[in-house]
Design an enzyme around this catalytic site. Sequence first.
Site, PDB file in Angstrom:
ATOM      1  N   ASP A 234       0.822  -1.215   0.000  1.00 13.06           N
ATOM      2  CA  ASP A 234       0.000   0.000   0.000  1.00 13.06           C
ATOM      3  C   ASP A 234       0.859   1.269   0.000  1.00 13.06           C
ATOM      4  O   ASP A 234       2.038   1.235   0.338  1.00 13.06           O
ATOM      5  CB  ASP A 234      -0.862   0.049   1.274  1.00 13.06           C
ATOM      6  CG  ASP A 234      -2.042  -0.905   1.206  1.00 13.06           C
ATOM      7  OD1 ASP A 234      -2.084  -1.735   0.284  1.00 13.06           O
ATOM      8  OD2 ASP A 234      -2.918  -0.799   2.085  1.00 13.06           O
ATOM      9  N   HIS A 375       3.998  -2.230   2.886  1.00  8.58           N
ATOM     10  CA  HIS A 375       4.023  -0.891   2.286  1.00  8.58           C
ATOM     11  C   HIS A 375       5.307  -0.738   1.469  1.00  8.58           C
ATOM     12  O   HIS A 375       6.390  -0.985   2.016  1.00  8.58           O
ATOM     13  CB  HIS A 375       3.946   0.176   3.374  1.00  8.58           C
ATOM     14  CG  HIS A 375       2.663   0.126   4.152  1.00  8.58           C
ATOM     15  ND1 HIS A 375       2.479  -0.735   5.200  1.00  8.58           N
ATOM     16  CD2 HIS A 375       1.499   0.796   3.989  1.00  8.58           C
ATOM     17  CE1 HIS A 375       1.248  -0.586   5.677  1.00  8.58           C
ATOM     18  NE2 HIS A 375       0.623   0.339   4.961  1.00  8.58           N
TER      19      HIS A 375
END
Length: 415
Positions: A234, A375
Amino acid sequence: MNKKIVIIIFAISLVLTSIYFLFLKKDEFNYQIDTIVEDNKKYVISITVPKTNIRKLDNEIKGFIDDRIKSFKDNNYQTSYLLERNELNIDFDFNFFNDRYISIGIKETVFDGKKKENKYLVQTYLYDLDKNKFINILDLFDNHDDLFLDVKNKIFNEFGITVYNFDDLDLVISDNNLIVYFIRDNLYSVSISLKDLNFKLPITSNEEVDSTILTEDVINVIDPSKPVVAITFDDGPSQYTEEIIKTLKDNDCNATFFVLGNKVEAYQDVIKQSIKDGNEIGNHSYNHKWLSRLSTDEVKEQIDKTQNILKETVGYTPTLLRPTYESVNQRIRKNTDLDIVLWTIDTKDWKIKSSDRIVEKIVKSVSDGDIILMHDIFKRSSDALKKLIPILKEQGYQFVTISELEEVKLLRTKF
Ligand code: ZN
């Protein structure tokens, strides 16, 4: 050393440095986008800002952002309801034009979680690479009275709002348009084509974007009888994404990247390569606003802007959405056709600073069909992936995208 020689060496280095800066032009100028996301019990913060290789400009932006974070934290109150936390969101406009100027607009929204109110702030920069200094955007226009009249009329026609002078407005150049921001009860903006204004510089045509992706023959043979795992990243892309997709490719693995729309343009080459390699791209909103507390129109805008920019710049249309701040509600579900994807293992790689501990956390709990949240904005996450792949492969795992994971699940129900 002789004093004279020292002076001469000093003079030579001074000349060389000046020459370096003089020729720091389009080829050497580059930028990336820095992302800060914080989600804790007291507040949430999401900041996306350009980071250039121009030190003077960078220091200014960094100073501004540090100030804004401090101001937000100083004014933040502690709430016992997580849904009432205050939210700081900083987003940007960025444009490099005529091989010489950098125009940046930084837009801040602070959402008061208790009062359900937004406060706005806009800060702009215009930097001249030739002169190595900040300049006033009005210097790029002839006849400021005419310009103001054009702007004033445009704003009145669009919003019925009267503005009185330039002090009231923030101006940014973006893709051959003048973007004018002004704050009332809301943050408003109008866009006027530079062709219709007394713009002093030659207007360069927008570079044709080649959005066709030649997919290489990525034949992913997935054996549904063997375990699968879907890694998801993300908040990217970032400066680390390139290394991550290389690691995936070198190991015949695929993953899914939930990107922010406002970072797509800067990282379009990386995204294209990622798609070529067989990875999947999903939508993670435009600028990481807390989706579940936006209005219907705002939710749609966040999703659509990201879908559109991906389609325009890399020729790809995602089918997946990952909502921000782990939060999803009926309004989001009702207003999108995209499949909402959460996760089953949260690596907490934003909090855990060691790649070994991130790997440990995954290996300890992973099982067939898991969706892992990471991430691609941290070096440690990229390092963790390198260590994780051989360990899980040894256990027979196949690294698949979210869509592939769904296919595998479907196949398994049939046999
Ligand atoms: Zn996020």
